[in-house]
Design a protein around this motif. Structure first.
Motif, PDB file in Angstrom:
ATOM      1  N   GLU A   1       0.786  20.521  35.887  1.00  0.00           N
ATOM      2  CA  GLU A   1      -0.500  20.289  36.543  1.00  0.00           C
ATOM      3  C   GLU A   1      -1.622  21.160  35.967  1.00  0.00           C
ATOM      4  OE1 GLU A   1      -2.576  19.674  40.899  1.00  0.00           O
ATOM      5  OE2 GLU A   1      -0.676  20.753  40.806  1.00  0.00           O
TER       6      GLU A   1
ATOM      7  N   TYR B   1      -1.204  11.973  37.255  1.00  0.00           N
ATOM      8  CA  TYR B   1      -1.523  12.129  38.673  1.00  0.00           C
ATOM      9  C   TYR B   1      -0.844  11.062  39.535  1.00  0.00           C
ATOM     10  CZ  TYR B   1      -4.861  15.888  37.905  1.00  0.00           C
ATOM     11  OH  TYR B   1      -5.439  17.102  37.580  1.00  0.00           O
TER      12      TYR B   1
ATOM     13  N   LEU C   1      -2.855  16.579  47.047  1.00  0.00           N
ATOM     14  CA  LEU C   1      -2.956  16.277  45.614  1.00  0.00           C
ATOM     15  C   LEU C   1      -4.108  15.332  45.331  1.00  0.00           C
ATOM     16  CD1 LEU C   1      -1.783  16.335  42.694  1.00  0.00           C
ATOM     17  CD2 LEU C   1      -0.375  14.371  43.362  1.00  0.00           C
TER      18      LEU C   1
ATOM     19  N   MET D   1      -7.253  15.556  42.403  1.00  0.00           N
ATOM     20  CA  MET D   1      -7.448  14.618  41.294  1.00  0.00           C
ATOM     21  C   MET D   1      -8.913  14.605  40.872  1.00  0.00           C
ATOM     22  SD  MET D   1      -5.234  11.337  42.644  1.00  0.00           S
ATOM     23  CE  MET D   1      -3.462  11.424  42.924  1.00  0.00           C
TER      24      MET D   1
END
Length: 221
Positions: free
Chosen positions: A32, A59, A78, A82
């Motif tokens: 990530e 992603y 999450l 993004m």
């Protein structure tokens, strides 16, 4: 062990592998930071410096792995990380956020509709199929513990099974439940669920809840 650089080939190999979701989660967590470096934010302007297709696959894959590891609140977090400039134009990531809302609100029919009917990248299909299976099995376990009796169309709806076959009382449809120890009464047209018990997560095999139960029939969908 140090992972190779994040590339489309490396990511595609991870997605297509049969690695346990926990291992996929660890690998993508390590990637990530590298993905974040592909996006540069200056003031209010966000610029993608890396491969847009790679970022989209990263992603969306990381999102599905969150779901596969039953981390729905973390999957929601999450989506906040993004790149906004990417989510505004990328269909796969937009589908992820639509799916998240359906999962969050436990809208079973919408979950299956989004998984099966939305346009998804071909490279992402292995994770989509794994999650559909995981979602079906998790739902079946929940339903088995929530009902003493349930009509076949309702039970089949929870699993996203073919409603035409349900109306025909197809034996393969009914077997999805009787193979788990449920009882089917053809006179009352009712299923009598039996609570499904699963082994602790630490001892589950790599392919998720279905193998852990070891007694589910084939899905008729």
């Amino acid at each position: 062990m140090e992972l190779p650089p994040l590339t489309m080939e490396q990511l595609s190999m991870l997605v297509a592998s049969n690695s346990p979701p926990s291992q996929l989660f660890e690998a993508l967590t390590e990637y990530e930071q590298e993905a974040c470096l592909m996006t540069e934010t200056g003031g209010k302007k966000e610029v993608i410096r890396g491969d847009i297709q790679l970022l989209s696959l990263f992603y969306s894959s990381f999102f599905f792995v969150h779901l596969l590891t039953d981390q729905v609140p973390e999957a929601r977090a999450l989506t906040k990380r993004m790149p906004k400039s990417l989510t505004q134009q990328d269909i796969a990531l937009q589908n992820c956020m639509t799916l998240l809302r359906a999962v969050w609100q436990t809208e079973h029919g919408q979950v299956y509709q989004i998984l099966r009917g939305s346009p998804w990248p071909e490279r992402l299909q292995p994770l989509i199929k794994r999650y559909e299976s995981f979602f079906q099995d998790k739902t079946l376990i929940s339903v088995s513990r929530s009902y003493e009796t349930i009509r076949l169309p309702v039970a089949a709806g929870y699993l996203g099974l073919d409603q035409q076959l349900v109306e025909q009382e197809d034996p393969n449809i009914i077997a999805n439940f009787t193979n788990c120890g449920w009882k089917w009464d053809p006179d009352t047209k009712l299923l009598h669920p039996k609570p499904i018990m699963v082994r602790p997560a630490a001892t589950q095999p790599n392919n998720g809840i279905r193998e852990a139960m070891g007694m589910l029939g084939s899905r008729a969908s």
